[in-house]
Design a protein around this motif. Structure first.
Motif, mmCIF file in Angstrom:
data_model
loop_
_atom_site.group_PDB
_atom_site.id
_atom_site.type_symbol
_atom_site.label_atom_id
_atom_site.label_comp_id
_atom_site.label_asym_id
_atom_site.label_seq_id
_atom_site.Cartn_x
_atom_site.Cartn_y
_atom_site.Cartn_z
ATOM 1 N N GLY A 168 20.051 136.761 -18.310
ATOM 2 C CA GLY A 168 21.162 137.467 -17.689
ATOM 3 C C GLY A 168 21.721 136.676 -16.528
ATOM 4 N N THR A 169 22.682 137.244 -15.865
ATOM 5 C CA THR A 169 23.307 136.623 -14.713
ATOM 6 C C THR A 169 22.639 137.154 -13.444
ATOM 7 O OG1 THR A 169 25.411 136.497 -15.884
ATOM 8 C CG2 THR A 169 25.490 136.312 -13.480
ATOM 9 N N PRO A 170 22.058 136.274 -12.632
ATOM 10 C CA PRO A 170 21.419 136.743 -11.403
ATOM 11 C C PRO A 170 22.431 137.446 -10.501
ATOM 12 C CG PRO A 170 20.824 134.473 -11.855
ATOM 13 C CD PRO A 170 21.916 134.839 -12.813
ATOM 14 N N GLY A 171 22.048 138.611 -9.993
ATOM 15 C CA GLY A 171 22.929 139.366 -9.129
ATOM 16 C C GLY A 171 22.369 139.563 -7.737
ATOM 17 N N PHE A 172 21.044 139.704 -7.631
ATOM 18 C CA PHE A 172 20.408 139.885 -6.328
ATOM 19 C C PHE A 172 18.918 139.656 -6.464
ATOM 20 C CE2 PHE A 172 19.901 143.958 -8.316
ATOM 21 C CZ PHE A 172 18.751 144.518 -7.789
ATOM 22 N N ALA A 173 18.263 139.519 -5.326
ATOM 23 C CA ALA A 173 16.810 139.330 -5.281
ATOM 24 C C ALA A 173 16.221 140.410 -4.395
ATOM 25 C CB ALA A 173 16.465 137.961 -4.734
ATOM 26 N N ARG A 174 14.993 140.779 -4.689
ATOM 27 C CA ARG A 174 14.289 141.758 -3.863
ATOM 28 C C ARG A 174 12.903 141.200 -3.557
ATOM 29 N NH1 ARG A 174 14.621 148.110 -4.425
ATOM 30 N NH2 ARG A 174 16.533 147.584 -3.347
ATOM 31 N N ALA A 175 12.577 141.165 -2.272
ATOM 32 C CA ALA A 175 11.270 140.704 -1.827
ATOM 33 C C ALA A 175 10.377 141.908 -1.557
ATOM 34 C CB ALA A 175 11.409 139.858 -0.569
ATOM 35 N N LYS A 176 9.103 141.752 -1.885
ATOM 36 C CA LYS A 176 8.128 142.819 -1.648
ATOM 37 C C LYS A 176 6.864 142.221 -1.048
ATOM 38 C CE LYS A 176 9.592 145.909 -5.335
ATOM 39 N NZ LYS A 176 9.144 146.738 -6.449
ATOM 40 N N LYS A 177 6.188 143.025 -0.234
ATOM 41 C CA LYS A 177 4.902 142.625 0.298
ATOM 42 C C LYS A 177 3.877 142.610 -0.837
ATOM 43 C CE LYS A 177 3.444 144.984 3.792
ATOM 44 N NZ LYS A 177 3.123 145.973 4.808
ATOM 45 N N ALA A 178 2.703 142.054 -0.569
ATOM 46 C CA ALA A 178 1.649 141.986 -1.574
ATOM 47 C C ALA A 178 1.251 143.376 -2.082
ATOM 48 C CB ALA A 178 0.430 141.252 -1.031
ATOM 49 N N ASP A 179 1.405 144.402 -1.251
ATOM 50 C CA ASP A 179 1.053 145.770 -1.675
ATOM 51 C C ASP A 179 2.176 146.471 -2.434
ATOM 52 O OD1 ASP A 179 2.911 146.557 0.265
ATOM 53 O OD2 ASP A 179 1.447 147.552 1.544
ATOM 54 N N GLY A 180 3.299 145.753 -2.670
ATOM 55 C CA GLY A 180 4.409 146.322 -3.427
ATOM 56 C C GLY A 180 5.481 146.988 -2.593
ATOM 57 N N THR A 181 5.301 147.020 -1.268
ATOM 58 C CA THR A 181 6.297 147.619 -0.378
ATOM 59 C C THR A 181 7.539 146.741 -0.351
ATOM 60 O OG1 THR A 181 4.518 148.460 1.019
ATOM 61 C CG2 THR A 181 6.716 148.439 1.980
ATOM 62 N N THR A 182 8.708 147.345 -0.543
ATOM 63 C CA THR A 182 9.972 146.590 -0.501
ATOM 64 C C THR A 182 10.270 146.167 0.906
ATOM 65 O OG1 THR A 182 10.843 147.813 -2.372
ATOM 66 C CG2 THR A 182 12.443 146.715 -0.969
#
Length: 92
Positions: free
Chosen positions: A78-92
């Motif tokens: 697909g076409t990249p639209g955005f990125a999301r970073a999360k901590k190791a515990d899955g917290t956004t």
């Protein structure tokens, strides 16, 4: 950059520390309005896992992320639209 409200008052250095062992996921279009809203309409294209430390030493104004593996296999096309970073515990 949109931050989840929990991290809105963190410094850049604190955010980089929170990313140790976390992930950076690349999604297709349809970014949620804020980082507090889950991703529900976008395709996950790839996920990078940050090493610890998550960023290498600064080279002037530039810093490079440290990933466990780079490149990573694509999970979808697909076409990249955005990125999301999360901590190791899955917290956004």
């Amino acid at each position: 950059m949109n931050l989840a409200s929990e991290f809105a008052n963190c410094s850049i250095e604190e955010i980089k520390e929170h990313l140790n062992g976390g992930t950076l996921s690349i999604y297709s279009v349809a970014r949620p309005l804020t980082a507090d809203i889950p991703v529900d309409r976008s395709g996950l294209l790839a996920t990078f896992t940050f090493a610890a430390p998550a960023f290498g030493p600064a080279d002037g104004e530039n810093e490079s992320p440290n990933f466990v593996a780079n490149p990573v296999a694509a999970g979808s096309v697909g076409t990249p639209g955005f990125a999301r970073a999360k901590k190791a515990d899955g917290t956004t």
